[in-house]
Design a protein around this motif. Structure first.
Motif, PDB file in Angstrom:
ATOM      1  N   UNK A 204       0.821  -1.212   0.000  1.00 28.54           N
ATOM      2  CA  UNK A 204       0.000   0.000   0.000  1.00 28.54           C
ATOM      3  C   UNK A 204       0.854   1.260   0.000  1.00 28.54           C
ATOM      4  N   UNK A 205       2.058   1.182   0.521  1.00 32.19           N
ATOM      5  CA  UNK A 205       2.920   2.356   0.610  1.00 32.19           C
ATOM      6  C   UNK A 205       3.743   2.580  -0.657  1.00 32.19           C
ATOM      7  N   UNK A 206       3.726   1.619  -1.573  1.00 30.70           N
ATOM      8  CA  UNK A 206       4.458   1.787  -2.831  1.00 30.70           C
ATOM      9  C   UNK A 206       3.467   1.726  -3.999  1.00 30.70           C
ATOM     10  N   UNK A 207       3.163   0.527  -4.474  1.00 27.47           N
ATOM     11  CA  UNK A 207       2.235   0.394  -5.593  1.00 27.47           C
ATOM     12  C   UNK A 207       0.790   0.702  -5.181  1.00 27.47           C
ATOM     13  N   UNK A 208       0.516   0.723  -3.896  1.00 25.42           N
ATOM     14  CA  UNK A 208      -0.831   1.040  -3.433  1.00 25.42           C
ATOM     15  C   UNK A 208      -1.279   2.432  -3.800  1.00 25.42           C
TER      16      UNK A 208
END
Length: 413
Positions: A204-208
């Motif tokens: 969630x913190x990158x591709x999210x």
């Protein structure tokens, strides 16, 4: 103006007095503000019905956006850019001469101009209501029908951005920099067992950040059979309707002259999905077809060929499909057009493995498969797919922006 007083929502609010509705209330003294110090952030306005948008005026507070997009959507999930700002300086931005159609308009901030957040006194949308595509219609394309998609598989390790060797933040940054029409994932989105807490803490913190514009498929690490305590339920819960837009964990959608088919390779042995695929391909009216799932029929990597995918390939081949995308083996590989029997054929299907999305790389397997045109074992990166009404071209782009492989331009069958 068609936005005044319409329902509005946002990715975050600084506090209860600075909510999204303040930016569409017609009062230049009130404002919306996002939480501080985080990118990206967005504000969305529901225009109430499908509308034609010709102008968008933004009145920024001191916390302005240096980089942002104005986007429009028919359904609130698939977004098309109306305007892009790469070097904003705050004040008033007045975008005129626009030709967007849809129900939802979004201001999507990608780079803050200050150390704070994003803040807008007003978002003014001008145009006419009661026109444009219906909520289930495909997004409106540019006149040429051309669009770009970014994809990757085998993405998020359980590591944070500041950890040495953590790659999924780098591939996410590269994916965002390409600025595609939408994103797709090729399975094993979150490691190791794809629990919901891991999705929230890592993916969630990158591709999210792209979740609302991502068309995902599950991998074997999101398996439904609880093998090694893996968790398909968490995959469905995290992605929500993005994972099951048609009620099942397989689905299709159209863009331009292309029909995209997203499949669940964990369930290729179940008749329900195969019957659905056969009917979906028979009903397709688009000239070009691309399909994607996790486990590839052909691979020169550590896992090698996965025969369970053969019946799917056969259906796609019979329907004249052009392109198959997979993950599972953690490397990049592009195959020349071939048949289900690995026979080179200019009218066959191009398969591309994009398993270098962030999780550790595997390296070469024991055998280089026939028709393997390019293999990259030691670089993380994303697939950049350029589609037109008559064909496609692919590239593998490293995390530093280097184009490491470019395919020929293929024509649709």
């Amino acid at each position: 103006m068609i936005s005044k007083g319409r329902p509005a929502s946002s990715s975050s609010d600084e506090d209860s007095a600075l909510t999204a509705g303040r930016a569409v209330d017609g009062d230049p003294a009130t404002r919306w503000a996002s939480k501080e110090g985080a990118d990206p952030q967005w504000l969305r306005v529901d225009l109430g019905e499908n509308s034609t948008v010709s102008r968008v005026k933004l009145l920024w507070e001191a916390a302005y956006a240096k980089g942002y997009r104005v986007e429009i959507s028919a359904d609130g999930t698939s977004w098309n850019p109306l305007a892009v700002e790469a070097n904003g300086n705050g004040g008033t931005d007045d975008w005129t001469g626009l030709t967007g159609k849809g129900r939802y308009l979004r201001v999507y901030g990608t780079a803050r101009g200050t150390a704070y957040g994003y803040s807008l006194f007003e978002v003014e949308v001008y145009g006419t209501t009661g026109s444009g595509p219906g909520p289930t219609d495909p997004p409106t394309d540019p006149p040429s029908g051309a669009f770009t998609v970014v994809g990757a598989g085998d993405i998020a390790d359980r590591c944070n951005e500041d950890a040495a060797g953590c790659q999924h933040f780098k591939t996410a940054d590269r994916a965002e920099a390409i600025d595609p029409a939408f994103y797709l994932t090729l399975g094993d989105n979150q490691y190791d067992d794809a629990h919901l807490a891991d999705f929230k803490n890592y993916y969630d913190k990158s591709w999210g950040r792209f979740k609302a514009n991502t068309y995902p498929v599950p991998g074997n690490h999101e398996s439904y059979d609880d093998y090694e305590n893996r968790d398909e339920k968490a995959y469905r819960e995290y992605f929500g309707s993005r994972a099951t837009p048609q009620g099942k964990m397989w689905y299709s959608y159209d863009r331009g002259n292309w029909h995209f088919v997203a499949l669940n390779s964990n369930r290729f042995d179940e008749r329900e999905q195969m019957d659905w695929l056969k009917a979906d391909l028979a009903a397709n009216g688009k000239k070009c077809v691309a399909a994607y799932w996790h486990e590839p029929l052909f691979s020169s990597g550590d896992h090698g060929n996965v025969p369970v995918s053969r019946p799917v390939w056969e259906l796609l081949e019979s329907s004249g499909a052009e392109l198959v995308l997979n993950g599972h083996d953690h490397h990049y590989e592009r195959f020349a057009p071939q048949t289900r029997d690995a026979k080179a054929d200019p009218n066959g299907i191009v398969e591309i493995i994009g398993g270098a999305g962030g999780k550790d790389l595997y390296g070469a397997g024991d055998t280089v498969q026939p028709n393997s045109a390019k293999r990259i074992w030691d670089k993380f990166g994303v697939l950049k797919l350029d589609f037109t009404d008559t064909g496609f071209r692919s590239q593998f782009v490293g995390t530093d922006g280097t184009v490491l492989d470019t395919s020929p331009t293929y024509s649709c069958h």
